[in-house]
Each structure stands twice: as C-alpha cells, then as structure tokens.
Design a protein around this motif. Structure first.
Motif, mmCIF file in Angstrom:
data_model
loop_
_atom_site.group_PDB
_atom_site.id
_atom_site.type_symbol
_atom_site.label_atom_id
_atom_site.label_comp_id
_atom_site.label_asym_id
_atom_site.label_seq_id
_atom_site.Cartn_x
_atom_site.Cartn_y
_atom_site.Cartn_z
ATOM 1 N N GLN A 219 30.331 -22.157 59.439
ATOM 2 C CA GLN A 219 31.559 -22.616 60.075
ATOM 3 C C GLN A 219 31.353 -23.951 60.777
ATOM 4 O OE1 GLN A 219 32.619 -18.838 62.127
ATOM 5 N NE2 GLN A 219 34.596 -19.180 61.165
ATOM 6 N N GLY A 220 32.340 -24.801 60.610
ATOM 7 C CA GLY A 220 32.273 -26.138 61.165
ATOM 8 C C GLY A 220 31.579 -27.136 60.262
ATOM 9 N N SER A 221 31.059 -26.679 59.118
ATOM 10 C CA SER A 221 30.347 -27.562 58.202
ATOM 11 C C SER A 221 31.244 -27.980 57.047
ATOM 12 C CB SER A 221 29.100 -26.864 57.652
ATOM 13 O OG SER A 221 29.478 -25.806 56.783
ATOM 14 N N ASP A 222 30.792 -28.967 56.307
ATOM 15 C CA ASP A 222 31.544 -29.414 55.140
ATOM 16 C C ASP A 222 31.647 -28.319 54.090
ATOM 17 O OD1 ASP A 222 31.957 -31.888 56.243
ATOM 18 O OD2 ASP A 222 30.277 -32.849 55.207
ATOM 19 N N ALA A 223 30.660 -27.434 54.045
ATOM 20 C CA ALA A 223 30.656 -26.360 53.049
ATOM 21 C C ALA A 223 31.772 -25.355 53.287
ATOM 22 C CB ALA A 223 29.309 -25.641 53.052
ATOM 23 N N ALA A 224 32.294 -25.307 54.501
ATOM 24 C CA ALA A 224 33.356 -24.350 54.814
ATOM 25 C C ALA A 224 34.740 -24.884 54.464
ATOM 26 C CB ALA A 224 33.309 -23.991 56.298
ATOM 27 N N TRP A 225 34.801 -26.139 54.033
ATOM 28 C CA TRP A 225 36.087 -26.775 53.714
ATOM 29 C C TRP A 225 36.182 -27.075 52.228
ATOM 30 C CZ3 TRP A 225 40.654 -27.649 55.899
ATOM 31 C CH2 TRP A 225 41.519 -28.550 55.268
ATOM 32 N N PRO A 226 37.328 -26.834 51.604
ATOM 33 C CA PRO A 226 38.504 -26.151 52.147
ATOM 34 C C PRO A 226 38.301 -24.641 52.186
ATOM 35 C CG PRO A 226 38.885 -26.707 49.863
ATOM 36 C CD PRO A 226 37.548 -27.298 50.215
ATOM 37 N N PRO A 227 39.028 -23.934 53.051
ATOM 38 C CA PRO A 227 38.898 -22.474 53.106
ATOM 39 C C PRO A 227 39.402 -21.835 51.816
ATOM 40 C CG PRO A 227 40.752 -23.211 54.425
ATOM 41 C CD PRO A 227 40.033 -24.451 53.987
ATOM 42 N N VAL A 228 38.936 -20.612 51.568
ATOM 43 C CA VAL A 228 39.268 -19.921 50.322
ATOM 44 C C VAL A 228 40.081 -18.666 50.640
ATOM 45 C CG1 VAL A 228 38.334 -18.754 48.289
ATOM 46 C CG2 VAL A 228 37.182 -20.778 49.211
ATOM 47 N N LEU A 229 41.069 -18.401 49.787
ATOM 48 C CA LEU A 229 41.891 -17.201 49.905
ATOM 49 C C LEU A 229 41.824 -16.423 48.604
ATOM 50 C CD1 LEU A 229 43.918 -15.940 52.040
ATOM 51 C CD2 LEU A 229 45.726 -16.841 50.569
ATOM 52 N N ASP A 230 41.379 -15.153 48.683
ATOM 53 C CA ASP A 230 41.443 -14.249 47.532
ATOM 54 C C ASP A 230 42.837 -13.634 47.516
ATOM 55 O OD1 ASP A 230 38.790 -14.647 46.739
ATOM 56 O OD2 ASP A 230 38.061 -13.163 48.179
ATOM 57 N N VAL A 231 43.639 -13.968 46.516
ATOM 58 C CA VAL A 231 45.049 -13.586 46.547
ATOM 59 C C VAL A 231 45.300 -12.291 45.782
ATOM 60 C CG1 VAL A 231 45.778 -15.977 46.784
ATOM 61 C CG2 VAL A 231 45.654 -14.951 44.513
ATOM 62 N N THR A 232 46.318 -11.590 46.241
ATOM 63 C CA THR A 232 46.817 -10.402 45.556
ATOM 64 C C THR A 232 48.230 -10.609 45.039
ATOM 65 O OG1 THR A 232 47.589 -9.512 47.694
ATOM 66 C CG2 THR A 232 45.385 -8.861 46.950
ATOM 67 N N ASP A 233 48.883 -11.691 45.508
ATOM 68 C CA ASP A 233 50.260 -11.932 45.093
ATOM 69 C C ASP A 233 50.574 -13.422 45.192
ATOM 70 O OD1 ASP A 233 53.012 -10.864 44.433
ATOM 71 O OD2 ASP A 233 53.477 -11.900 46.305
ATOM 72 N N VAL A 234 51.197 -13.955 44.142
ATOM 73 C CA VAL A 234 51.635 -15.353 44.114
ATOM 74 C C VAL A 234 53.093 -15.371 43.673
ATOM 75 C CG1 VAL A 234 51.320 -17.642 43.111
ATOM 76 C CG2 VAL A 234 49.325 -16.186 43.528
ATOM 77 N N ARG A 235 53.953 -15.912 44.493
ATOM 78 C CA ARG A 235 55.374 -15.959 44.168
ATOM 79 C C ARG A 235 55.902 -17.379 44.353
ATOM 80 N NH1 ARG A 235 58.076 -10.486 46.838
ATOM 81 N NH2 ARG A 235 56.591 -9.000 45.902
ATOM 82 N N ARG A 236 56.690 -17.812 43.384
ATOM 83 C CA ARG A 236 57.343 -19.115 43.515
ATOM 84 C C ARG A 236 58.446 -19.022 44.567
ATOM 85 N NH1 ARG A 236 57.550 -22.476 37.894
ATOM 86 N NH2 ARG A 236 55.635 -21.661 36.950
#
Length: 247
Positions: A219-236
């Motif tokens: 946390q706070g490092s370049d490796a933590a950016w951008p954050p990642v989201l494991d998604v279960t739903d994507v809606r337009r």
C-alpha cells in the motif's frame, strides 16, 4: 455592421453561457455544480452589456445625423471616423457559436488516457469507517484512495459498486474510470479501477460494476496502483448529468 460588432460578440458569448447554465445541465460538462449561479450572472451581464453598447451606438448615430454632411461635425469641422478593430476579431465569435449551437461533450477516455497518473501524496494511514451494508456505493476517487492508502484495509470483505466510463489499454485490460475536478474540466485528474472477471463494453461506455477489492502490491506504492476489482456484475448505464467527481 462593424460598428455593432462588439455588441454582437458580447451577445453571442452571453447567450452561449446562459444556454448551458440557465436552460439545462450542460454546464456540468465543464464546471462544478456550485459555479452555476456565477455563470448565470456572467451570461446575463454580457447580454445586458451588449444591449447597452447597441443603444449607445444608435444614440451616437442619431446625434451625428442631424443636418450634418457625412464625415463632418457641426460647423463643417471634419469628423474622424470611428476606429474599427481588425476583421480577424470576428474569429472570436466562433467559440461562442460552437458553445451556443454545438456544446462540446464532457471529457472521456481520450483525456483520461493522456492525463498523467497523478495521485495525492497523502501517504498511508487510516480512513474513517465505512457504512454498514453491501453492496456499498462508492465514488471512484474514494475507492482508489482506500485501496491504495488505507492501512486499516477497510475494503477487505466488502462488496462495492462503482460507476464510471470504460477505458482500455492496448493489451485488452479495461478499467472503470472517472475524472475528478476541483473547479472545472481544465483541472481534471483521473481515478480508475482495473476490472477483472468480466469482459467490458467499448471505450467511453458508462457502466456500473459490482465486486470486491483485489489487493495487490504494498500500500502506498506504485504496485498498488491502479486498484483492482473482481467483479460479479457489469451493467451499462446512462452518463450521469454530472459526469465528474469532486476532487
């Protein structure tokens, strides 16, 4: 016509400002909501100034036409012609006409991809507790800040819901992105989250995604950016009236 040129330019500019601020939400493409009253006052002042300039010009024409020969003052003294600006000054009307007739869209993926990945140097620390209940609606800015800088890891085990537009890398990685502004579109910076677990729609499509934070890097490092989201739903979804988040 050249005599009334300044009034025409003032009227066009004022009408364009009033069109986007007084008669709809188009102004939100360019500035924060709190600036709307100032836009309305500025647009009205410009239109009023145009009317005043026109009235003064006509009044001067009327005084100069009482029995005097063209180009002469009373008593036969030659009258110096009123100065006129260069014709190129009419190019100033083009931006006002464009704003009046074809308001430019809000910034999108093109701007986001070219804006440097600048992040607030706030350092790692603890954040206030999040409200109870899942899924939790968060702005992109809040999600990114907590994911990268929150030493308390308040996003652990939480299901979050984010809304933004799609941006893509050349390798196919896609992101939900939002532009953050302090004042107006000119100072916009980018917040985004890498999306995993689902295929994304084309760039610039607005979506709402639901998922869980996927920690990576220190946390706070370049490796933590951008954050990642494991998604279960994507809606337009539709682009919101205000496409920007407050920075």
């Amino acid at each position: 016509m050249r005599r009334h040129g300044p009034a025409v330019l003032l009227a066009l500019t004022g009408a364009a400002i009033l069109r986007i601020s007084l008669f709809g939400d188009l102004y939100l493409r360019y500035v924060r909501p709190g600036l709307r009253p100032y836009l309305i006052v500025s647009g009205a002042a410009l239109v009023l100034l145009a009317v005043t300039v026109t009235a003064l010009a006509r009044r001067g024409d009327g005084r100069g036409g009482r029995g005097e020969a063209p180009g002469q003052e009373r008593g036969g003294v030659p009258r110096r012609p009123a100065p006129h600006g260069p014709r190129a000054a009419w190019l100033l009307a083009l931006p006002a006409l464009a704003l009046l007739l074809f308001p430019p869209p809000a910034l999108g993926s093109y701007s986001a991809e070219r804006e440097a990945e600048r992040r607030a140097a706030r350092g790692v620390g603890t954040f206030p507790a999040l409200p109870a209940g899942d899924p939790l609606d968060l702005t992109l800015g809040a999600f990114a800040s907590r994911a990268v800088y929150d030493s308390g890891r308040s996003l652990d085990g939480r299901t979050v819901r984010l809304t933004g537009f799609v941006t893509r890398d050349d390798d196919g990685t896609w992101y939900v992105t939002r532009l953050l502004v302090s004042c107006c579109a000119a100072d916009a910076t980018t917040a985004r989250a890498e999306i995993r677990g689902a295929d994304g729609p084309p760039a610039d499509t607005w979506v709402t995604v639901t998922g869980t934070w996927h920690p990576r890097g220190e946390q706070g490092s370049d490796a933590a950016w951008p954050p990642v989201l494991d998604v279960t739903d994507v809606r337009r979804t539709q682009q919101p009236a205000n496409p920007y988040e407050k920075r």
